[in-house]
Write a protein that holds these residues in place. Structure first.
Motif, PDB file in Angstrom:
ATOM      1  N   LEU A 116      -2.542   4.718  40.191  1.00 17.12           N
ATOM      2  CA  LEU A 116      -2.752   3.548  41.048  1.00 17.12           C
ATOM      3  C   LEU A 116      -3.682   3.846  42.213  1.00 17.12           C
ATOM      4  CD1 LEU A 116       0.929   2.232  41.316  1.00 17.12           C
ATOM      5  CD2 LEU A 116      -0.959   1.050  40.178  1.00 17.12           C
ATOM      6  N   ALA A 117      -3.869   5.140  42.494  1.00 13.44           N
ATOM      7  CA  ALA A 117      -4.637   5.575  43.665  1.00 13.44           C
ATOM      8  C   ALA A 117      -4.027   5.032  44.945  1.00 13.44           C
ATOM      9  CB  ALA A 117      -6.098   5.159  43.540  1.00 13.44           C
ATOM     10  N   LYS A 118      -2.668   5.081  44.991  1.00  8.11           N
ATOM     11  CA  LYS A 118      -1.941   4.578  46.153  1.00  8.11           C
ATOM     12  C   LYS A 118      -0.904   5.619  46.573  1.00  8.11           C
ATOM     13  CE  LYS A 118      -3.964   0.538  46.168  1.00  8.11           C
ATOM     14  NZ  LYS A 118      -5.014   0.971  45.223  1.00  8.11           N
ATOM     15  N   ASN A 119      -1.035   6.105  47.786  1.00  8.34           N
ATOM     16  CA  ASN A 119      -0.139   7.119  48.328  1.00  8.34           C
ATOM     17  C   ASN A 119       1.247   6.530  48.584  1.00  8.34           C
ATOM     18  OD1 ASN A 119       1.220   9.027  49.990  1.00  8.34           O
ATOM     19  ND2 ASN A 119      -0.740   9.816  50.732  1.00  8.34           N
ATOM     20  N   PRO A 120       2.313   7.123  48.015  1.00  9.26           N
ATOM     21  CA  PRO A 120       3.664   6.575  48.218  1.00  9.26           C
ATOM     22  C   PRO A 120       4.155   6.672  49.661  1.00  9.26           C
ATOM     23  CG  PRO A 120       3.767   8.689  47.092  1.00  9.26           C
ATOM     24  CD  PRO A 120       2.323   8.299  47.130  1.00  9.26           C
ATOM     25  N   ASN A 121       3.485   7.466  50.472  1.00 11.65           N
ATOM     26  CA  ASN A 121       3.903   7.613  51.868  1.00 11.65           C
ATOM     27  C   ASN A 121       3.244   6.585  52.783  1.00 11.65           C
ATOM     28  OD1 ASN A 121       5.522   9.977  51.387  1.00 11.65           O
ATOM     29  ND2 ASN A 121       3.610  11.134  51.178  1.00 11.65           N
TER      30      ASN A 121
ATOM     31  N   PHE B 220      -6.911 -11.707  43.629  1.00  9.63           N
ATOM     32  CA  PHE B 220      -6.573 -10.997  44.855  1.00  9.63           C
ATOM     33  C   PHE B 220      -6.125  -9.566  44.574  1.00  9.63           C
ATOM     34  CE2 PHE B 220      -5.319 -15.286  46.923  1.00  9.63           C
ATOM     35  CZ  PHE B 220      -6.649 -15.544  47.175  1.00  9.63           C
ATOM     36  N   LEU B 221      -5.450  -9.357  43.455  1.00  7.72           N
ATOM     37  CA  LEU B 221      -4.916  -8.027  43.138  1.00  7.72           C
ATOM     38  C   LEU B 221      -5.936  -7.111  42.466  1.00  7.72           C
ATOM     39  CD1 LEU B 221      -1.245  -8.383  41.819  1.00  7.72           C
ATOM     40  CD2 LEU B 221      -2.050  -7.485  43.998  1.00  7.72           C
ATOM     41  N   ARG B 222      -7.023  -7.683  41.939  1.00 11.42           N
ATOM     42  CA  ARG B 222      -7.937  -6.880  41.127  1.00 11.42           C
ATOM     43  C   ARG B 222      -8.493  -5.689  41.907  1.00 11.42           C
ATOM     44  NH1 ARG B 222     -10.641 -10.728  39.107  1.00 11.42           N
ATOM     45  NH2 ARG B 222      -9.369 -10.855  37.243  1.00 11.42           N
ATOM     46  N   SER B 223      -8.802  -5.884  43.162  1.00 15.19           N
ATOM     47  CA  SER B 223      -9.328  -4.778  43.965  1.00 15.19           C
ATOM     48  C   SER B 223      -8.269  -3.712  44.191  1.00 15.19           C
ATOM     49  CB  SER B 223      -9.846  -5.308  45.306  1.00 15.19           C
ATOM     50  OG  SER B 223     -10.286  -4.257  46.130  1.00 15.19           O
ATOM     51  N   ALA B 224      -7.032  -4.147  44.502  1.00 17.49           N
ATOM     52  CA  ALA B 224      -5.946  -3.196  44.765  1.00 17.49           C
ATOM     53  C   ALA B 224      -5.583  -2.394  43.525  1.00 17.49           C
ATOM     54  CB  ALA B 224      -4.718  -3.947  45.282  1.00 17.49           C
ATOM     55  N   LEU B 225      -5.736  -2.999  42.342  1.00 14.82           N
ATOM     56  CA  LEU B 225      -5.369  -2.340  41.090  1.00 14.82           C
ATOM     57  C   LEU B 225      -6.584  -1.890  40.290  1.00 14.82           C
ATOM     58  CD1 LEU B 225      -2.480  -4.735  40.001  1.00 14.82           C
ATOM     59  CD2 LEU B 225      -2.252  -2.362  40.742  1.00 14.82           C
TER      60      LEU B 225
ATOM     61  N   PRO C 105      -8.867   7.342  37.473  1.00 16.45           N
ATOM     62  CA  PRO C 105      -8.286   8.092  38.599  1.00 16.45           C
ATOM     63  C   PRO C 105      -9.119   9.352  38.846  1.00 16.45           C
ATOM     64  CG  PRO C 105      -7.091   8.597  36.609  1.00 16.45           C
ATOM     65  CD  PRO C 105      -8.123   7.563  36.232  1.00 16.45           C
ATOM     66  N   LYS C 106      -8.681  10.174  39.762  1.00 16.62           N
ATOM     67  CA  LYS C 106      -9.361  11.448  39.979  1.00 16.62           C
ATOM     68  C   LYS C 106      -9.352  12.241  38.679  1.00 16.62           C
ATOM     69  CE  LYS C 106      -8.408  11.841  44.928  1.00 16.62           C
ATOM     70  NZ  LYS C 106      -7.762  12.656  46.000  1.00 16.62           N
TER      71      LYS C 106
END
Length: 452
Positions: free
Chosen positions: A19-24, A89-94, A102-103
């Motif tokens: 997701l490229a989203k840090n859980p913290n 709206f979500l396309r950028s976030a996802l 991903p990396k």
């Protein structure tokens, strides 16, 4: 609007990298006034739960639908439920998860399947529960449909019509999200943006590997691309090894193009066609084509929307570089206000205009046109409501801004009522592919002034 993604199993924490989203961190972005939030409610070695919320700005939505100074603005309540707008709206976030980028060290996990649960809602859809099951179950998901509670003092109903959908199954994150981004707009009854070749390519890209084998593939394409003339292009290209359609093929031409062609065909057969008024000319697509029709000496493109008129001017400026083009004159005007410049023209056109006006206001408009402007010919096109059955539209209109859509009989009767004094001869026709029972998708009437 919200989407919750749950997953379990060994190494499930790798989903944060997909997701490229840090859980913290709490993810919060403002996209043109609309707020997108994300947070992890669970994050362990064997269980992950992440939720995305979208809070749209209704004022900004209204502005975006018609620009700041337009008088055609409206707000539609479907913008507050899970829909194509939600996906936008979500396309950028996802984006990282949808594209599978991903990396580099986590790229191998893109194709790894986890036991996923996707929950989304509220959903306002005209599809039945069975139709929803038929969309997701063939993909291997277990589907749960829940209705929201409603506390009405008048006890009109015990449950809200809004539904919340949960699908569970073994899949990859990318596959699951791509399936949702194709099927969520299918669940909704309209798309808020223009559907063109790019939209076809997006559906093909997100549908790769699963859509071609889906038993409801044709239904999905119909709903996702809205119009048969668009989704049939996908079928044509598929049957021809992915070959893109050439203009010379003249196959599966978009309905809008067919309207313009039919209108121009009628104009070419008129004895007098020197002066044309294109009412509700929008971005100038029809007026632009009329500019290349021989025998026309004046085109007045009348439109109330400033933003649409600016786009029309750019279109006309580009076409004006070509030989034989008659530059249309743009007029910021409306059917509701009399304009002396529009009197006694050879042809007046209302192409897909009347259905955007409240029915009770139409008689005054028609009186102004037929009694004050006195055009030699009046061409009116409007959707045929009966043909919506071919599009598998249960209820509702083809566009959320339509105030009504008439059957063939209703349109026939209405046109004759406008011609009570018998000054015009009426000719009815249809546009598009004719259906045995439902007629043509677009209905048309030509008012021709009788010679005295």
């Amino acid at each position: 609007m919200q989407l919750t993604i749950q997953a379990s199993g060994k190494d499930v924490e790798v989903i944060s990298f997909l997701l490229a989203k840090n859980p913290n961190n709490i993810y919060e972005r403002n996209q043109n006034g609309h707020l997108v939030r994300m947070f992890y409610s669970k994050f362990t070695e064997e269980e992950v739960e992440v939720t995305f919320f979208v809070t749209p700005d209704p004022i900004e939505l209204s502005r975006n639908s018609s620009e700041k100074y337009d008088i055609t603005s409206y707000i539609n309540d479907r913008e507050f439920v899970v829909s194509s707008i939600f996906c936008t709206f979500l396309r950028s976030a996802l984006g990282t998860a949808l594209n599978g980028k991903p990396k580099e060290e986590y790229a191998s996990w893109v194709s790894h399947a986890f036991p996923f649960k996707f929950e989304f809602g509220p959903l306002a859809s005209n599809l039945s529960d069975k139709q929803i099951l038929d969309l997701f179950e063939p993909l291997g998901y277990e589907v749960t449909i829940a209705y929201g509670d409603a506390d009405y003092n008048l006890n009109l109903k015990s449950k809200s019509s809004a539904r919340y959908i949960t699908i569970e199954g073994l899949t990859t994150l990318q596959y699951g999200l791509r399936q949702l981004f194709v099927l969520i707009p299918v669940l909704d009854n309209y798309k808020h943006y223009y559907i063109d070749q790019k939209e076809i390519e997006k559906v093909e890209r997100y549908g790769e590997g699963w859509l071609d084998h889906h038993p409801k593939r044709e239904f999905i394409l119909q709903k996702a691309l809205r119009f048969k003339e668009v989704y049939s292009l996908v079928e044509y290209e598929k049957d021809n090894g992915g070959t893109k359609k050439s203009k010379k093929d003249n196959i599966n031409v978009r309905l809008n193009d067919l309207r313009y062609e039919k209108i121009i065909h009628y104009i070419n057969n008129l004895a007098k066609r020197e002066s044309i008024v294109d009412f509700g000319s929008g971005e100038g697509k029809l007026s632009n084509r009329l500019g290349f029709v021989s025998g026309i000496k004046e085109i007045l493109a009348v439109e109330p929307s400033e933003s649409a008129t600016l786009k029309a001017l750019k279109r006309f400026e580009k076409a004006n570089q070509k030989e034989g083009f008659l530059l249309p004159t743009t007029i910021m005007g409306s059917l509701f206000y009399y304009d002396e410049r529009l009197k006694h023209k050879d042809v007046m056109i209302l192409c897909e205009v009347i259905e955007h006006i409240d029915e009770n206001r139409l008689p005054k408009i028609m009186k102004t046109i037929l009694n004050d402007y006195h055009p030699g010919n009046l061409i009116i096109t409007t959707p045929n409501q009966e043909y919506n059955q071919v599009y598998d539209m249960a209820e509702g209109y083809r566009h959320p801004d339509h105030r009504f859509e008439w059957t063939r009989e209703e349109f026939y009767n209405w046109c004759n009522q406008q011609n009570e004094d018998g000054k015009y001869e009426l000719t009815f026709d249809g546009i598009g592919k004719e259906h045995e029972h439902y007629g043509y998708p677009t209905q048309m009437c030509l008012f021709t002034k009788k010679e005295r």
